[in-house]
Write an enzyme that holds these catalytic residues in place. Structure first.
Site, mmCIF file in Angstrom:
data_model
loop_
_atom_site.group_PDB
_atom_site.id
_atom_site.type_symbol
_atom_site.label_atom_id
_atom_site.label_comp_id
_atom_site.label_asym_id
_atom_site.label_seq_id
_atom_site.Cartn_x
_atom_site.Cartn_y
_atom_site.Cartn_z
ATOM 1 N N ASP B 316 -8.398 -4.992 5.513
ATOM 2 C CA ASP B 316 -9.441 -4.743 6.472
ATOM 3 C C ASP B 316 -10.844 -4.862 6.083
ATOM 4 O O ASP B 316 -11.489 -5.513 6.936
ATOM 5 C CB ASP B 316 -9.094 -3.232 6.947
ATOM 6 C CG ASP B 316 -7.848 -3.233 7.889
ATOM 7 O OD1 ASP B 316 -7.933 -3.795 8.674
ATOM 8 O OD2 ASP B 316 -7.057 -2.486 7.464
ATOM 9 N N TYR B 400 -6.473 2.609 14.205
ATOM 10 C CA TYR B 400 -6.495 3.564 13.154
ATOM 11 C C TYR B 400 -7.888 4.263 12.811
ATOM 12 O O TYR B 400 -8.770 3.619 12.952
ATOM 13 C CB TYR B 400 -6.043 3.137 11.866
ATOM 14 C CG TYR B 400 -4.578 3.392 11.343
ATOM 15 C CD1 TYR B 400 -4.415 4.648 10.916
ATOM 16 C CD2 TYR B 400 -3.314 2.789 11.430
ATOM 17 C CE1 TYR B 400 -3.205 5.236 10.436
ATOM 18 C CE2 TYR B 400 -2.197 3.248 11.011
ATOM 19 C CZ TYR B 400 -2.074 4.580 10.534
ATOM 20 O OH TYR B 400 -0.731 4.837 10.205
ATOM 21 N N HIS B 470 4.871 0.652 7.633
ATOM 22 C CA HIS B 470 3.785 0.090 6.780
ATOM 23 C C HIS B 470 3.253 0.805 5.774
ATOM 24 O O HIS B 470 3.552 1.877 5.419
ATOM 25 C CB HIS B 470 2.738 -0.095 7.949
ATOM 26 C CG HIS B 470 2.048 1.045 8.564
ATOM 27 N ND1 HIS B 470 2.633 1.734 9.547
ATOM 28 C CD2 HIS B 470 1.007 1.739 8.343
ATOM 29 C CE1 HIS B 470 1.998 2.767 9.855
ATOM 30 N NE2 HIS B 470 0.986 3.000 9.128
#
Lengths: 667, 667
Positions: B316, B400, B470
Site C-alpha cells: 500500500d 480499510y 488476509h
C-alpha cells in the site's frame, strides 16, 4: 433496556448512589454468588465455636464462600430461597482442617483433618515467625557478625516456596526467608541482609537451620519514592474527566448493568475479583458468555540459585491469598479517574471475624480519546468514540502491586488486563556497579563470561543493588458459557496451502478442528503455526449457519523455561501451556490446586488433565496463562512504571452483525 | 524546562493556538526536516516547467521532501541557511522519471529516466483506468451477461499487485481489477461483481484481457453503517474530557515539547507521520532517542486463489502512497477527544500543485484513568495517574481505515499503535450462508472437508457474502540514535541453565550478545527462545556501568506464512522476520524498496541485508514488522470495531532511575 429522560436520569443517579454509600456489606445476600456478608461471617464463627471442635490454638486461615454447584445457581431465580455455604480452612498444631458450614441452616456440614496438605499462610503467621527468627541465637549471631546489634529496625520474614524435593521437608510446615534492615530509611525494600537463609518450622515455631554464606553490606540504594513533588511539573495543565450526570452503569447489590452488558462480581479473599454470569442483554433475551471469570493462581519464580534466593518461588494466590486478601485501597486520580465509584470487601482474620477493607475496587467508565470504529467515505466521516467499563482492583503482594482489570467494551469484547508496578525485589552485592564487576556481560557488551559476576542473575538497578530476574505467570480461569452451558473448543489453525495458480504459489487457509479431549486443547503460541482459539456453542447457530462463539485472543505472553520436573515448576505447571481447556468440575477452581504449599503438583491443571477427559459439547472451562519474564532495568528502581499485559475474549459470530453499528458518534 | 505561573500559562496557550490557526503551511520552512511548504511546491513546479523537459502528457506521481543526509541535519543549527530539495517522480508514456529539484537554489539537479521501475499509482490514474474498463466491449459483454445494462452505477477499479512472475507483465505497467455495482445503495463495498478479472495496461490505457468465470449474483448485504442512531443508547450519560487551561504541549512550527519529550514531525505524502529528532530534555542536555521513525511499508496479501482475488496483494505505501496521501480528516470525539488540536498537510496532485488536506492529524493528551505507577505500603498510597501525548493520523485505503498513533509516555516509553477499522473486503458467493454450503468446515464443526466450499478462503459475514482471509504487515523504520548516532543491537536471550542446587534444578539467565552483522539481527519471536531487543550506545555508560539503551518490545504480531519465493512475498519479504537491523543509508527508507510495483523484490530489506553488512557501534536503523492475520467474523460487518496492535520503545538503563518518580499524583 429502560428508556430514560434526562429528568429520570437524575433520579436514577441518586438511586444508584444511595445504596453505594451503604456499600451493601451489612445487607443480607441477594444472590447465591454474592460475597459472604458480615452476618454470614458471624454465623460461620458461631457454628464453628458451638461445634465443640475448636480447640485452644486453632487458627482460622481462610473463610470463603463455597460456590454452589453451577446447575443449582443457574436454576435459581430471584425470590427462591438462598443456599449459602462457607468453606473454612483451619490450622491446629500443624494439621490443616477443612470445614464446610451451612450458613442458611446454621450447621456444620463437614469437618475433615487433612494431614496431606498445608493450609495457606496468613499474615499473623508471618509476623509470628518473623519474631521467632529475630530471637533465634544463630540469627542474632549472624546479624552480629554483620555489625548489627540493634535489632529494633530489623524485620525477618519467611515464605512458602512451592515445592522442593527435599526429604526433610516432607510432612512439615516449612518456610524459608531472611531479614532486612530498615535503619536510616522508611521501609526495608532493598535492605535485605544477603548471604543468610533461615529455615523455619511454622508449626513448631522454631528456626531449623541458618545458612550463612558470609557478609555483603546492606544496600544503601534509596527507595525514596515517597518524597514526591507536590506540584505538577512546570507547564503541566490539568486534564479533567467528568460525568456531570453521573455514571451510565447501574450497580444493584453486586449486579452491574452497562450498555448491553450484564454481570455480577464479588471480591473473594483468595482470588480477588470474580466475575459471574456475564453476558449480553439482547432485546428481551439474556445471552450468557462467561459463567465465571477470575484469576486462579499466580506463580512467580525467581532465577537466582544463591543462598537466600533459590527458595524464592511464590504461588501467591494459593500460598497466601495474595490476589484477594491483600487488596489495598485505591486512590482517586492515581488508581482510578475522578468519575469512579469505590467498593469494599470483607475477609476473615485469624479468629474468623470479618474485617472490612475499604475502597479496594473501583468501577468506572473510561474514555481515552480512541475511536470504537470509524470510516471515511465520500467526504463523510462516520464512527464512534470508544467508552469502556472498567472494574479494577490492586493486589499488593509486599513489594509488588498488580493492577487487575476486567474491561467491558461496547463491541462485546471483554478485556482482562494486568498492570505490574510497585517495587522490585533486589539483592545487595559487593560490587558497586557493572563497571566494577569485570565479568558483567551486559556491561562488557555481550561477552558470555558472566558466570560469577554480581549481576549473573539480574541487573544492577542502583549502587550495590541488583534487581533479580524472575517470571510472572497468572492463570485465569474462564468458565465460558457461550449461549448456554455446553460449549466446544475449536482451534482454527492457519495452514499454508501450495497453489498451482499462475500468479501465486501459496496462500493460507483456516482449518478449524474441534478438540475432543483435554490434550487436544493444550495450546502453545507459535508464530509459524498460528491458531485462533474459539469457544463455540455447537448447539446454537447464528443466522449465517456458524455456531455462535467467543474467541480468546492472547496478548504478549511467555512460557516457563524451567524443567518440567523441577519442584516449583511442578506446582506452577500451568505455565507450560498458554491455554488449557477442562470439563467443568465444581472443585477444580485453582490452577495449582487448593493447597499449592508444598504440593508436589498433585493437584491442579497439569494433574487433572492427565486423565485427558472429553471436552466436546459439554460444560468447559478455559484456563489462560498470561506470563512475562522480567529482567529489571535502572528505570524500574525505586518504583516500576506500570507494565500492562492483557488478553481479550471477543465475540466471533456471536452477534449477527457489528455491535458498534448501533453506537452514536459521541463516546 | 521553563517554569510557568498560571498567568503566563494563559498567555502561552494563546501563543500556541494563534500559530496553530495559521497552521503553518504558508510559512517558510524553519528546519531541514519540515514538510514541503506551499511556496516550495510551487518552486518545484516552476523549476520543472521551466526546465524544458516536461512534455505533453507528463504526469506528476510524487513530490516528496528529499531528506538531507543525516550528518548535514545534525550539524544544522537554527539560523544556519536551509538546504531544501524535492524528489519528484513523473510518468511519461509509461516511463518513470526521477527528478531532483534544489528548492533553495531554484534549479533542477538531476533528471533520470528509469525504464526498470514502475512509478507509484495515483488516484487520477485509477479513475482513468476505471473509465477505460467500463468502456471495453468485453467488460460490457460480461456485465450484460449478468443483466447489467445501466452502467451508470458501475465502478471499475484496477490495482497494482506486488509482483507475479508472469513473463507477459515484464516491462509493462499492468494492473488487475474488476467492477462493482452500487445500484440501490450509497456505496459499492460488498457489491463486487465476482468471477471477473480485468487486466489493463496502464500505459496504453487499454484492457488486455477479461477473464469471466461465470455469474454469481451481486451480494445484497447492506453496508448500512451510515444510518447511525442520532441519540445515545438509553441510559448513556455523557463523559467529558477537558483541559480548561489548554494543552500542556507546545507546538512551534512542527516541533513539539511536552513534559521532557522533544520531537519534530511532518506529514509525508508517502509515509504519513514521520517523527524526527525525538529525545529527552534532561536538564540542560538534549538526549537523542530516535532520529527518525515512520511506517515504511504496508503489505496486505489476500488469501483466495480464485479469479479476481488471487491478484489482490497490496503494497500500500509504495504502490499508491496509501499511508500518506490518503490521510483523511479526523472528526472530533470520534477520532480524537475534545481537547485535541488538529493539523493539516500538503501533497501534490497530478500537475504538481499543492493540495491542502485539512485536519488530517491530531495531537492531544490522553488520560484513560490508569496509573503510571503506584505502590501501597504501610497505609500510604503513592503513585501517579498516567497521561500520554498522542499524535494520530488515519489512513483510509479505500475500504480499510488505519488509525496510526505515536504515543509519548511520561515514563520515557514511545508506543506505536495501529488500529484497524473500516470495511472489510468481501466476495459474493452463491450460497446464502454456511448451513447451505455443506462443505463449510467451520459450520460443520471442524471437519476438514472445506475444499470447494464457498467459505474455503474466508468466512460468511452476511448472506451470500464472504469476508476474505488476509494479512496485514506494517514495516516500521526506526532510526534509533540512543544518546548519539553510533549504536549497537544487543539481543538479550533468556537461556535455561541446569542447576545442581538441592532445591532447584533449573533457572534461566539473560545472555546478551551484540549483533556484528545484519544476519545476527534478524529476529523471530519464539516463546521457547525468548529474547529482548536492545539498542544500546556502547560509547555512553550510565551511572551503573551499563551502556545506555532503549528496548524494542513487540506486541502481538504475526509472520508471513507464504512461500519465500512467491512473487508477492518477495516484495513483502520484510514480513519474514519481526525485526531487522541495517546500517543507516540515506536512500534505504522503504522496506519493499522505492518502487515496489512489479519490483521482484530486488530492492528493500531482504535485498539489502544479503550483503550482511556490519552493524556494530555504527549508525543503525531498526525495522520492526507488526503483523496480523485476519479471519473475518459477523462482527466485522458492515464495519469493523477497531482492532489495535502496538509495540513499544522503552528506556532500558537510559535514565539513572525511574522517570516516573518525579511525577505528581494527579495525572
Amino acid at each position: 433496556m429502560r428508556s430514560f429522560t434526562w429528568k429520570t436520569i437524575a433520579v436514577t443517579v441518586l438511586g444508584i448512589l444511595f445504596p453505594l454509600l451503604l456499600r451493601g456489606q451489612n445487607q443480607a445476600a441477594q444472590h447465591p454468588l454474592e460475597a459472604l456478608k458480615t452476618q454470614e461471617y458471624w454465623i460461620v464463627y458461631d457454628v464453628l465455636r458451638d461445634s465443640g471442635k475448636i480447640q485452644e490454638g486453632t487458627v482460622t486461615h481462610s473463610v470463603l464462600l463455597h460456590e454452589p454447584a453451577k446447575d443449582k445457581v443457574l436454576a435459581w431465580k430471584s425470590g427462591d430461597p438462598l443456599f449459602r455455604e462457607a468453606e473454612v480452612i483451619l490450622l491446629h498444631k500443624g494439621v490443616t482442617i477443612e470445614a464446610l458450614v451451612d450458613i442458611t441452616g446454621h450447621k456444620l456440614e463437614s469437618w475433615k483433618e487433612r494431614k496431606d496438605v498445608q493450609a495457606p499462610a496468613i499474615m499473623n503467621e508471618f509476623h509470628e515467625l518473623g519474631d521467632v527468627m529475630k530471637k533465634d541465637s544463630r540469627v542474632i549471631e549472624a546479624l552480629k557478625k554483620r555489625g548489627i546489634i540493634d535489632l529494633a529496625p530489623i524485620t525477618c520474614f519467611a515464605d512458602p516456596f512451592g515445592y522442593f524435593a527435599l526429604p526433610e521437608l516432607q510432612g512439615h510446615r516449612i518456610m524459608m526467608g531472611g531479614c532486612a534492615d530498615a535503619h536510616g530509611v522508611y521501609l526495608s525494600w532493598s535492605r535485605g541482609i544477603e548471604g543468610l537463609q533461615i529455615k523455619v518450622d511454622a508449626t513448631e515455631k522454631k528456626v531449623l537451620q541458618v545458612v550463612d554464606e558470609g557478609i555483603t553490606p546492606v544496600s544503601q540504594a534509596p527507595a525514596n519514592y515517597m518524597d514526591l513533588p507536590a506540584a505538577p511539573r512546570a507547564g503541566t495543565t490539568p486534564i479533567v474527566v467528568s460525568q456531570p450526570l453521573g455514571p451510565s452503569f447501574q450497580l444493584k447489590g453486586s449486579e452491574v448493568s452497562w450498555q448491553n452488558w450484564r454481570f455480577r462480581f464479588r471480591l473473594d479473599p483468595r482470588l480477588g475479583a470474580i466475575i459471574n454470569l456475564a453476558g449480553i442483554q439482547d432485546g428481551d433475551r439474556f445471552r450468557s458468555v462467561l459463567y465465571e471469570g477470575s484469576m486462579s493462581e499466580l506463580y512467580v519464580p525467581y532465577m537466582d540459585s544463591s543462598i537466600g534466593w533459590a527458595n524464592r518461588v511464590f504461588i501467591d494466590a494459593g500460598e497466601f491469598y495474595a490476589t484477594g486478601d491483600v487488596l489495598k485501597p485505591l486512590r482517586p486520580e492515581i488508581d482510578c479517574p475522578s468519575n469512579a465509584v469505590y467498593l469494599n470487601s470483607l475477609s476473615a482474620e485469624e479468629h474468623g471475624f470479618p474485617v472490612i477493607r475499604s475502597d479496594v475496587a473501583c468501577l468506572f467508565e473510561s474514555y481515552s480519546g480512541d475511536p470504537a470504529w470509524r470510516h471515511f467515505e465520500d467526504h463523510q466521516m462516520s464512527g464512534s468514540g470508544a467508552r469502556v467499563l472498567v472494574l479494577r482492583t490492586a493486589a499488593v503482594i509486599g513489594n509488588y502491586d498488580y493492577v487487575l482489570d476486567w474491561r467491558f467494551e461496547r463491541d462485546g469484547n471483554l478485556r482482562v488486563a494486568v498492570g505490574a508496578t510497585g517495587i522490585i525485589e533486589t539483592k545487595a552485592v559487593k560490587a558497586k556497579n557493572a563497571s566494577e564487576a569485570g565479568g558483567s556481560a551486559a556491561a562488557s557488551g555481550g561477552a558470555h563470561t558472566m558466570a560469577g559476576a554480581p549481576d549473573e542473575f539480574g541487573h544492577f538497578v542502583a549502587e550495590n543493588t541488583v534487581g533479580v530476574n524472575h517470571d510472572h505467570f497468572f492463570s485465569y480461569r474462564l468458565d465460558v458459557d457461550v449461549d448456554g452451558v455446553n460449549n466446544s473448543f475449536m482451534a482454527m489453525r492457519l495452514v499454508k496451502r501450495q497453489l498451482t495458480n499462475p500468479m501465486r504459489k501459496s496462500i493460507w487457509v483456516a482449518e478449524p478442528s474441534i478438540a475432543k479431549t483435554e490434550k487436544d486443547a493444550m495450546m502453545d503460541i507459535h508464530l509459524d503455526k498460528p491458531a485462533m482459539w474459539h469457544f463455540i456453542n455447537p448447539n446454537v447457530k447464528g443466522p449465517l449457519g456458524y455456531p455462535t462463539g467467543y474467541e480468546l485472543m492472547p496478548g504478549t505472553t511467555a512460557a516457563s523455561l524451567l524443567d518440567p520436573d523441577d519442584g516449583p515448576q511442578k506446582v506452577g505447571a500451568f505455565s507450560t501451556h498458554q491455554l488449557w481447556v477442562t470439563p467443568y468440575q465444581q472443585d477444580e477452581r485453582y490452577a495449582s490446586g487448593v493447597y499449592p504449599t508444598e504440593s508436589k503438583g498433585d493437584d491442579g491443571l497439569a494433574s487433572w488433565t492427565r486423565a485427558n477427559r472429553p471436552i466436546e459439547n459439554t460444560d468447559i472451562v478455559a484456563w489462560y496463562t498470561l506470563g512475562f519474564h522480567h529482567v529489571t532495568r535502572a528505570e524500574d528502581w525505586p518504583v516500576m512504571p506500570v507494565m500492562w499485559h492483557d488478553f481479550v475474549l471477543r465475540p466471533f459470530d456471536f452477534f449477527p452483525q457489528s455491535p458498534v453499528i448501533t453506537l452514536p458518534p459521541a463516546p
